[in-house]
Design an enzyme around this catalytic site. Structure first.
Site, PDB file in Angstrom:
ATOM      1  N   LYS A 111      -1.809 -38.729  -2.591  1.00 44.19           N
ATOM      2  CA  LYS A 111      -1.394 -37.540  -3.745  1.00 44.19           C
ATOM      3  C   LYS A 111      -0.388 -38.070  -4.630  1.00 44.19           C
ATOM      4  O   LYS A 111      -0.344 -37.519  -5.553  1.00 44.19           O
ATOM      5  CB  LYS A 111      -0.719 -36.494  -2.863  1.00 44.19           C
ATOM      6  CG  LYS A 111      -1.539 -35.571  -1.656  1.00 44.19           C
ATOM      7  CD  LYS A 111      -1.062 -34.361  -1.546  1.00 44.19           C
ATOM      8  CE  LYS A 111      -2.034 -33.592  -0.597  1.00 44.19           C
ATOM      9  NZ  LYS A 111      -1.541 -32.320   0.134  1.00 44.19           N
ATOM     10  N   LYS A 194     -13.260 -36.554   1.970  1.00 47.83           N
ATOM     11  CA  LYS A 194     -13.242 -35.521   2.608  1.00 47.83           C
ATOM     12  C   LYS A 194     -13.384 -34.317   1.491  1.00 47.83           C
ATOM     13  O   LYS A 194     -12.970 -34.190   0.472  1.00 47.83           O
ATOM     14  CB  LYS A 194     -12.244 -35.261   3.714  1.00 47.83           C
ATOM     15  CG  LYS A 194     -10.671 -34.951   2.784  1.00 47.83           C
ATOM     16  CD  LYS A 194      -9.817 -34.666   3.768  1.00 47.83           C
ATOM     17  CE  LYS A 194      -8.538 -34.245   2.871  1.00 47.83           C
ATOM     18  NZ  LYS A 194      -7.349 -33.703   3.556  1.00 47.83           N
ATOM     19  N   LYS A 197      -9.495 -29.122  -1.105  1.00 49.98           N
ATOM     20  CA  LYS A 197      -9.172 -27.945  -2.019  1.00 49.98           C
ATOM     21  C   LYS A 197      -9.088 -28.243  -3.433  1.00 49.98           C
ATOM     22  O   LYS A 197      -9.496 -27.272  -4.387  1.00 49.98           O
ATOM     23  CB  LYS A 197      -7.856 -27.068  -1.775  1.00 49.98           C
ATOM     24  CG  LYS A 197      -8.065 -26.532   0.100  1.00 49.98           C
ATOM     25  CD  LYS A 197      -6.527 -25.899   0.062  1.00 49.98           C
ATOM     26  CE  LYS A 197      -6.511 -25.248   1.268  1.00 49.98           C
ATOM     27  NZ  LYS A 197      -5.188 -25.423   1.955  1.00 49.98           N
TER      28      LYS A 197
HETATM   29  P1  AMP Z   1      -5.153 -28.186   3.879  1.00 50.84           P
HETATM   30  O1  AMP Z   1      -6.297 -27.783   3.467  1.00 50.84           O
HETATM   31  O2  AMP Z   1      -4.840 -29.719   3.776  1.00 50.84           O
HETATM   32  O3  AMP Z   1      -3.983 -27.282   4.076  1.00 50.84           O
HETATM   33  O4  AMP Z   1      -5.433 -28.257   5.545  1.00 50.84           O
HETATM   34  C1  AMP Z   1      -5.280 -27.131   6.327  1.00 50.84           C
HETATM   35  C2  AMP Z   1      -6.202 -27.491   7.938  1.00 50.84           C
HETATM   36  O5  AMP Z   1      -7.555 -27.828   7.560  1.00 50.84           O
HETATM   37  C3  AMP Z   1      -5.655 -28.746   8.425  1.00 50.84           C
HETATM   38  O6  AMP Z   1      -5.610 -28.483   9.845  1.00 50.84           O
HETATM   39  C4  AMP Z   1      -6.580 -29.717   7.997  1.00 50.84           C
HETATM   40  O7  AMP Z   1      -6.591 -31.024   9.034  1.00 50.84           O
HETATM   41  C5  AMP Z   1      -7.759 -29.002   7.848  1.00 50.84           C
HETATM   42  N1  AMP Z   1      -8.852 -29.609   7.012  1.00 50.84           N
HETATM   43  C6  AMP Z   1      -8.816 -29.692   5.634  1.00 50.84           C
HETATM   44  N2  AMP Z   1      -9.574 -30.458   5.208  1.00 50.84           N
HETATM   45  C7  AMP Z   1     -10.679 -30.644   6.062  1.00 50.84           C
HETATM   46  C8  AMP Z   1     -11.992 -31.242   6.234  1.00 50.84           C
HETATM   47  N3  AMP Z   1     -12.467 -31.502   4.975  1.00 50.84           N
HETATM   48  N4  AMP Z   1     -12.571 -31.178   7.196  1.00 50.84           N
HETATM   49  C9  AMP Z   1     -11.973 -30.978   8.442  1.00 50.84           C
HETATM   50  N5  AMP Z   1     -10.792 -30.234   8.374  1.00 50.84           N
HETATM   51  C10 AMP Z   1     -10.099 -30.082   7.248  1.00 50.84           C
END
Ligand code: AMP
Ligand code: TRP
Length: 332
Positions: A111, A194, A197
């Protein structure tokens, strides 16, 4: 006692990875555990956010939890900044966290990018705040996607450092819960990245609120290779984009990759992609609809968050008071 804590950042579009890697598992866990699900708005501030968008996004993530089936009566749902114990505990924990531990965090490196000196202190300290989220409730289990594994190991290390420094078994070491086929959903445009967002390409992810036509278009455009689907997992694993789509299908259908693959082995991607579209729409369609309905009534969402914050503070504040006593801070 078993207690779950998990959270998602209110930063833009929730996607299929958030659903399969996190939210969907929470729905199943709420029957077996005391659950606390947070919208981590302080974490969102580690990168620049537009204030109106942050407010909207906080309500949208709340709506996603509820629409996906997280019950705000049984679970505690709240936004992080409403409970000041998170920020306070993060400071106390930061004082026992060696810089060397933070320097290992790969997410910071990604990041912060090349100009690391310009990255904010908050972005660097982010995993300590995450540890405070979890330890502030003495949570025992943390259901997350695979990308959070390293942050959770750090939370365990910090808990251990506190317990050793003050020679007592105060914080339980939180266990990661990373299960199922959807723990690492990859981008639809690049099977080595991956689904995220912040990816600038809208075609890289399926959002939880995408309508049928959008889902169909994104899946049709998803990168694949010209070969039909293979017959074995070994042959699938060397084709990252194909592997990812089969993994998504398997996660949505609640099957193993093997079972999902057997159904489509030898078939062309066009056939498989249609089936994947149907399955995605059948799962996300009703959730997206309910999210839109909930977001249209922000008063209701805000009431859920306020009530959740009261319940969360009732757990976190006594724990923080104990930490202050242990640490030697005088309290009123
Ligand atoms: P974030 O979008 O970083 O706030 O992630 C929120 C939750 O979603 C966390 O538990 C992450 O590990 C999960 N997560 C985010 N992106 C992925 C992805 N591409 N595949 C699986 N889990 C994800
Ligand atoms: N860092 C997590 C993510 O980006 C979000 C998060 C913050 C979290 N605090 C947490 C997840 C506590 C689990 C527990 O996905």
């Amino acid at each position: 006692m078993n207690r779950i804590f998990s959270g998602i950042q209110p930063t833009g579009n929730l996607h299929l990875g958030n659903y399969l890697g996190a939210i969907r598992n929470w729905v199943a866990l709420q029957n077996a555990y005391e659950c606390i699900f947070c919208i981590v708005d302080l974490h969102a501030l580690t990168l620049p956010q537009d204030p109106d968008e942050l407010r909207a996004s906080t309500r949208e993530v709340t709506a996603a939890y509820i629409a996906a089936g997280v019950d705000p009566e049984r679970c505690i749902i709240f936004n992080q900044s409403m409970v000041s114990a998170h920020a306070e505990l993060a400071w106390l924990l930061s004082c026992i966290t060696p810089l060397g531990w933070l320097n290992r965090m790969t997410q910071f490196k990604e990041k912060a990018g090349k100009q690391r000196d310009l990255a904010g202190l908050g972005l660097y300290a982010y995993p300590v705040l995450m540890a405070a989220d979890i330890l502030g409730y003495k949570a025992t289990h943390v259901p997350v996607g695979e990308d959070q594994k390293q942050h959770l190991e750090l939370a365990r290390d910090i808990a251990g450092a506190f317990n050793r420094r003050y020679e007592r078994d105060f914080f339980p070491l939180p266990e990661p819960q990373i299960f199922g086929t959807g723990t690492r959903v990859m981008s639809l445009r690049d099977g080595t990245k991956k689904m995220s967002k912040s990816d600038p390409s809208d075609y890289s992810r399926i959002n939880m609120t995408d309508d049928r036509d959008t889902v169909a278009l994104k899946i049709r455009r998803a990168k694949t290779d010209p070969e039909p689907l293979p017959g074995t997992i070994e042959a699938l694993e060397v084709r990252p984009e194909a592997d990812n789509l089969v993994g998504i299908y398997a996660a949505l259908a609640d099957q193993s990759r093997e079972t999902a693959l057997q159904k489509f082995a030898g078939q062309n991607f066009s056939v498989f992609k249609e089936a994947l579209t149907e399955l995605s729409v059948a799962t996300l369609g009703p959730i997206g609809g309910e999210m839109r309905r909930l977001v249209a009534d922000p008063g209701h969402i805000d009431a859920v968050l306020r009530r959740g914050a009261e319940r969360a503070a009732a757990i976190a504040e006594p724990i923080l008071r104990e930490v202050k006593d242990i640490t030697g801070l005088l309290r009123p």
